[in-house]
Design a protein around this motif. Sequence first.
Motif, PDB file in Angstrom:
ATOM      1  N   ALA A 173       0.827  -1.202   0.000  1.00 10.64           N
ATOM      2  CA  ALA A 173       0.000   0.000   0.000  1.00 10.64           C
ATOM      3  C   ALA A 173       0.870   1.263   0.000  1.00 10.64           C
ATOM      4  O   ALA A 173       0.520   2.270  -0.620  1.00 10.64           O
ATOM      5  N   PHE A 174       2.001   1.206   0.677  1.00  8.57           N
ATOM      6  CA  PHE A 174       2.923   2.346   0.690  1.00  8.57           C
ATOM      7  C   PHE A 174       3.430   2.637  -0.715  1.00  8.57           C
ATOM      8  O   PHE A 174       3.686   3.795  -1.068  1.00  8.57           O
ATOM      9  N   GLY A 175       3.546   1.613  -1.531  1.00  8.21           N
ATOM     10  CA  GLY A 175       3.946   1.794  -2.925  1.00  8.21           C
ATOM     11  C   GLY A 175       2.937   2.609  -3.713  1.00  8.21           C
ATOM     12  O   GLY A 175       3.281   3.248  -4.715  1.00  8.21           O
ATOM     13  N   ALA A 196       2.357   4.491 -14.951  1.00  9.67           N
ATOM     14  CA  ALA A 196       1.764   4.625 -13.616  1.00  9.67           C
ATOM     15  C   ALA A 196       0.503   3.769 -13.496  1.00  9.67           C
ATOM     16  O   ALA A 196       0.256   3.154 -12.456  1.00  9.67           O
ATOM     17  N   ALA A 197      -0.292   3.725 -14.554  1.00  4.02           N
ATOM     18  CA  ALA A 197      -1.513   2.909 -14.538  1.00  4.02           C
ATOM     19  C   ALA A 197      -1.189   1.428 -14.404  1.00  4.02           C
ATOM     20  O   ALA A 197      -1.845   0.691 -13.658  1.00  4.02           O
ATOM     21  N   VAL A 198      -0.163   0.991 -15.111  1.00  2.00           N
ATOM     22  CA  VAL A 198       0.259  -0.417 -15.016  1.00  2.00           C
ATOM     23  C   VAL A 198       0.781  -0.710 -13.610  1.00  2.00           C
ATOM     24  O   VAL A 198       0.459  -1.755 -13.026  1.00  2.00           O
ATOM     25  N   SER A 199       1.542   0.213 -13.055  1.00  4.19           N
ATOM     26  CA  SER A 199       2.044   0.044 -11.687  1.00  4.19           C
ATOM     27  C   SER A 199       0.890  -0.022 -10.691  1.00  4.19           C
ATOM     28  O   SER A 199       0.900  -0.835  -9.761  1.00  4.19           O
ATOM     29  N   ALA A 200      -0.104   0.833 -10.888  1.00  4.03           N
ATOM     30  CA  ALA A 200      -1.270   0.828  -9.998  1.00  4.03           C
ATOM     31  C   ALA A 200      -2.023  -0.496 -10.098  1.00  4.03           C
ATOM     32  O   ALA A 200      -2.476  -1.045  -9.075  1.00  4.03           O
ATOM     33  N   ALA A 201      -2.154  -1.014 -11.304  1.00  6.27           N
ATOM     34  CA  ALA A 201      -2.828  -2.307 -11.483  1.00  6.27           C
ATOM     35  C   ALA A 201      -2.063  -3.412 -10.766  1.00  6.27           C
ATOM     36  O   ALA A 201      -2.669  -4.307 -10.149  1.00  6.27           O
ATOM     37  N   LEU A 205      -2.370  -6.460  -3.664  1.00  2.23           N
ATOM     38  CA  LEU A 205      -3.184  -6.328  -2.456  1.00  2.23           C
ATOM     39  C   LEU A 205      -4.306  -7.371  -2.420  1.00  2.23           C
ATOM     40  O   LEU A 205      -4.612  -7.919  -1.361  1.00  2.23           O
ATOM     41  N   ALA A 206      -4.900  -7.639  -3.577  1.00  4.84           N
ATOM     42  CA  ALA A 206      -5.962  -8.652  -3.638  1.00  4.84           C
ATOM     43  C   ALA A 206      -5.422 -10.035  -3.279  1.00  4.84           C
ATOM     44  O   ALA A 206      -6.060 -10.798  -2.547  1.00  4.84           O
ATOM     45  N   ILE A 207      -4.239 -10.349  -3.785  1.00  4.44           N
ATOM     46  CA  ILE A 207      -3.626 -11.645  -3.472  1.00  4.44           C
ATOM     47  C   ILE A 207      -3.304 -11.736  -1.982  1.00  4.44           C
ATOM     48  O   ILE A 207      -3.565 -12.760  -1.341  1.00  4.44           O
ATOM     49  N   LEU A 208      -2.756 -10.657  -1.417  1.00  3.33           N
ATOM     50  CA  LEU A 208      -2.435 -10.661   0.016  1.00  3.33           C
ATOM     51  C   LEU A 208      -3.697 -10.760   0.863  1.00  3.33           C
ATOM     52  O   LEU A 208      -3.715 -11.451   1.884  1.00  3.33           O
ATOM     53  N   TYR A 209      -4.770 -10.091   0.448  1.00  8.26           N
ATOM     54  CA  TYR A 209      -6.039 -10.172   1.174  1.00  8.26           C
ATOM     55  C   TYR A 209      -6.572 -11.606   1.154  1.00  8.26           C
ATOM     56  O   TYR A 209      -7.025 -12.121   2.173  1.00  8.26           O
ATOM     57  N   ARG A 210      -6.472 -12.239  -0.006  1.00  5.73           N
ATOM     58  CA  ARG A 210      -6.913 -13.635  -0.114  1.00  5.73           C
ATOM     59  C   ARG A 210      -6.093 -14.528   0.822  1.00  5.73           C
ATOM     60  O   ARG A 210      -6.629 -15.410   1.494  1.00  5.73           O
ATOM     61  N   GLU A 211      -4.782 -14.293   0.870  1.00  2.95           N
ATOM     62  CA  GLU A 211      -3.905 -15.070   1.752  1.00  2.95           C
ATOM     63  C   GLU A 211      -4.272 -14.836   3.217  1.00  2.95           C
ATOM     64  O   GLU A 211      -4.305 -15.768   4.019  1.00  2.95           O
ATOM     65  N   LEU A 212      -4.587 -13.590   3.549  1.00  2.00           N
ATOM     66  CA  LEU A 212      -4.983 -13.258   4.917  1.00  2.00           C
ATOM     67  C   LEU A 212      -6.279 -13.976   5.298  1.00  2.00           C
ATOM     68  O   LEU A 212      -6.399 -14.511   6.395  1.00  2.00           O
TER      69      LEU A 212
END
Length: 81
Positions: free
Chosen positions: A27-29, A52-57, A63-70
């Motif tokens: 998220a800091f990224g 920037a758009a590609v980086s945001a994607a 984040l979605a992958i980390l949320y799923r792992e959580l």
Amino acid sequence: MSTSALSKAKGFKKSKTGTYLSIGTTAFGAVSVMKQVKKARSENDVLKLVDAAVSAAAIVTGLAILYRELKRLGDDDVLLG
């Protein structure tokens, strides 16, 4: 790094605390990407804006992958408790 230390590091990465840390770091990224977007807009640089758009994607996907792992870790805790 010894094998034991490496095992502990891998275990931390798969823990809830490690996952929360990864979410925070990812998220800091987003702050960096927002600065990149502002700069690209002010310079009217379409290529930098696309970058920037590609980086945001990538950040959103990460984040979605980390949320799923959580969630998976949370489910495991319920089953063990």
